[in-house]
Write an enzyme that holds these catalytic residues in place. Structure first.
Site, PDB file in Angstrom:
ATOM      1  N   ASP A  41     -32.198  40.006  18.824  1.00  0.00           N
ATOM      2  CA  ASP A  41     -31.757  38.761  18.189  1.00  0.00           C
ATOM      3  C   ASP A  41     -30.546  38.187  18.893  1.00  0.00           C
ATOM      4  O   ASP A  41     -29.447  38.741  18.817  1.00  0.00           O
ATOM      5  CB  ASP A  41     -31.394  39.040  16.729  1.00  0.00           C
ATOM      6  CG  ASP A  41     -32.616  39.305  15.876  1.00  0.00           C
ATOM      7  OD1 ASP A  41     -33.522  38.454  15.863  1.00  0.00           O
ATOM      8  OD2 ASP A  41     -32.665  40.369  15.231  1.00  0.00           O
ATOM      9  N   MET A  43     -27.894  35.201  19.056  1.00  0.00           N
ATOM     10  CA  MET A  43     -27.331  34.144  18.192  1.00  0.00           C
ATOM     11  C   MET A  43     -26.120  33.520  18.859  1.00  0.00           C
ATOM     12  O   MET A  43     -25.297  34.229  19.446  1.00  0.00           O
ATOM     13  CB  MET A  43     -26.892  34.739  16.857  1.00  0.00           C
ATOM     14  CG  MET A  43     -27.997  35.470  16.123  1.00  0.00           C
ATOM     15  SD  MET A  43     -27.374  36.142  14.572  1.00  0.00           S
ATOM     16  CE  MET A  43     -28.819  37.042  14.000  1.00  0.00           C
ATOM     17  N   HIS A  72     -35.683  36.993  20.493  1.00  0.00           N
ATOM     18  CA  HIS A  72     -35.661  35.911  19.502  1.00  0.00           C
ATOM     19  C   HIS A  72     -34.390  35.098  19.723  1.00  0.00           C
ATOM     20  O   HIS A  72     -33.289  35.556  19.401  1.00  0.00           O
ATOM     21  CB  HIS A  72     -35.692  36.551  18.105  1.00  0.00           C
ATOM     22  CG  HIS A  72     -35.637  35.591  16.976  1.00  0.00           C
ATOM     23  ND1 HIS A  72     -35.437  36.004  15.665  1.00  0.00           N
ATOM     24  CD2 HIS A  72     -35.755  34.238  16.922  1.00  0.00           C
ATOM     25  CE1 HIS A  72     -35.440  34.949  14.874  1.00  0.00           C
ATOM     26  NE2 HIS A  72     -35.623  33.861  15.601  1.00  0.00           N
ATOM     27  N   ASP A 181     -40.209  37.987  10.227  1.00  0.00           N
ATOM     28  CA  ASP A 181     -38.863  38.453  10.548  1.00  0.00           C
ATOM     29  C   ASP A 181     -37.904  38.198   9.390  1.00  0.00           C
ATOM     30  O   ASP A 181     -37.614  37.051   9.067  1.00  0.00           O
ATOM     31  CB  ASP A 181     -38.383  37.708  11.806  1.00  0.00           C
ATOM     32  CG  ASP A 181     -37.078  38.252  12.340  1.00  0.00           C
ATOM     33  OD1 ASP A 181     -36.569  39.262  11.813  1.00  0.00           O
ATOM     34  OD2 ASP A 181     -36.560  37.644  13.292  1.00  0.00           O
TER      35      ASP A 181
END
Ligand code: DX5
Ligand code: ZN
Length: 235
Positions: A41, A43, A72, A181
């Site tokens: 992930d 971000m 992601h 998710d």
């Protein structure tokens, strides 16, 4: 890549919930686990109200990983970083529908890099927005929490959304996998797969347990018992 011969569902533990002080060991101990992909992930503090990790950390994970990296991107303007994420070791790159004005172009760029292309939808975004691009996708990621943080509660409407997405994929002749998710646990995993999910991401459920490898095995055994050890692709 032989996605059509996969065993479903695939399990993708999210390293966001792993011990960042010990990422090599965390990654290596998953090598012989039931994990099919490692979910990473990213971000940026803009698209989502949190910052996780970026390229150098992904590169380090890749050095120690046995499984493909399922990246992601919860970032604005992902088009600027696609090649760098490919270089860092991404197998699948998923961008957010809400972050891409020119989504079709971004998807083609991901595929041109030799990666699997995924598009993620926030909980408020209806599945229909992907109608005209579904056939181009390798993966659709349905967020079952608002992106930005691990450990949140599963949004029940996701089940309805998975079924609607499945229908859309059939209607558009798309072979894309459906990935879920956020807030995935032993309690909702079976229902998600029955609704049409192909890939389950799980962060805190796996890494906040005393033994993540055993927890993944438990999840796999649970799914095998409830839905059967299916082979999806009827080639
Ligand atoms: C949330 C991330 C998720 C997160 C899932 O923004 O995209 O991948 O790590 O964590 P859990 O399973 O704890 O909800
Ligand atoms: Zn994620």
């Amino acid at each position: 890549m032989t996605l059509s011969r996969r065993r479903v569902p695939l399990l993708a533990p999210s390293l966001l919930a792993a011990d960042f002080g010990n990422l090599q060991a965390e990654t290596e101990r998953l090598a012989t686990s039931a994990a099919d992909w490692l979910h990473c992930d990213v971000m940026d503090g803009r698209f989502v109200p949190n910052i996780s990790f970026g390229l150098p950390v992904l590169q380090a994970i890749h050095r120690h990983a046995a499984q493909p990296l399922d990246v992601h991107l919860m970032i604005e303007e992902p088009q600027h970083y696609l090649a760098a994420f490919r270089e860092a070791g991404a197998t699948t790159i998923t961008v957010h529908y809400e972050a891409c004005t020119h989504l079709h172009r971004v998807v083609q760029q991901i595929k041109a890099l030799g990666c699997q292309a995924g598009v993620a939808l926030n909980p408020h975004t209806p599945v229909g927005v992907l109608e005209d691009i579904a056939a181009d996708l390798d993966l659709v990621l349905i967020m079952s929490v608002n992106p930005g943080f691990g450990g949140q509660s599963f949004i029940p409407n996701t089940l309805r959304k998975v079924a609607a997405m499945k229908e859309l994929l059939v209607d558009t002749g798309s072979a894309a996998l459906i990935e879920i998710d956020g807030g995935v646990t032993l309690e909702n995993a079976g229902a998600l797969v029955e609704a049409g999910a192909d890939v389950l991401v799980a962060g805190s459920f796996v890494f906040n347990s005393p033994d993540p490898v055993a927890t993944l095995a438990q999840l796999r055994a649970h799914l095998d018992a409830t839905i059967g050890a299916e082979l999806s692709g009827q080639e």
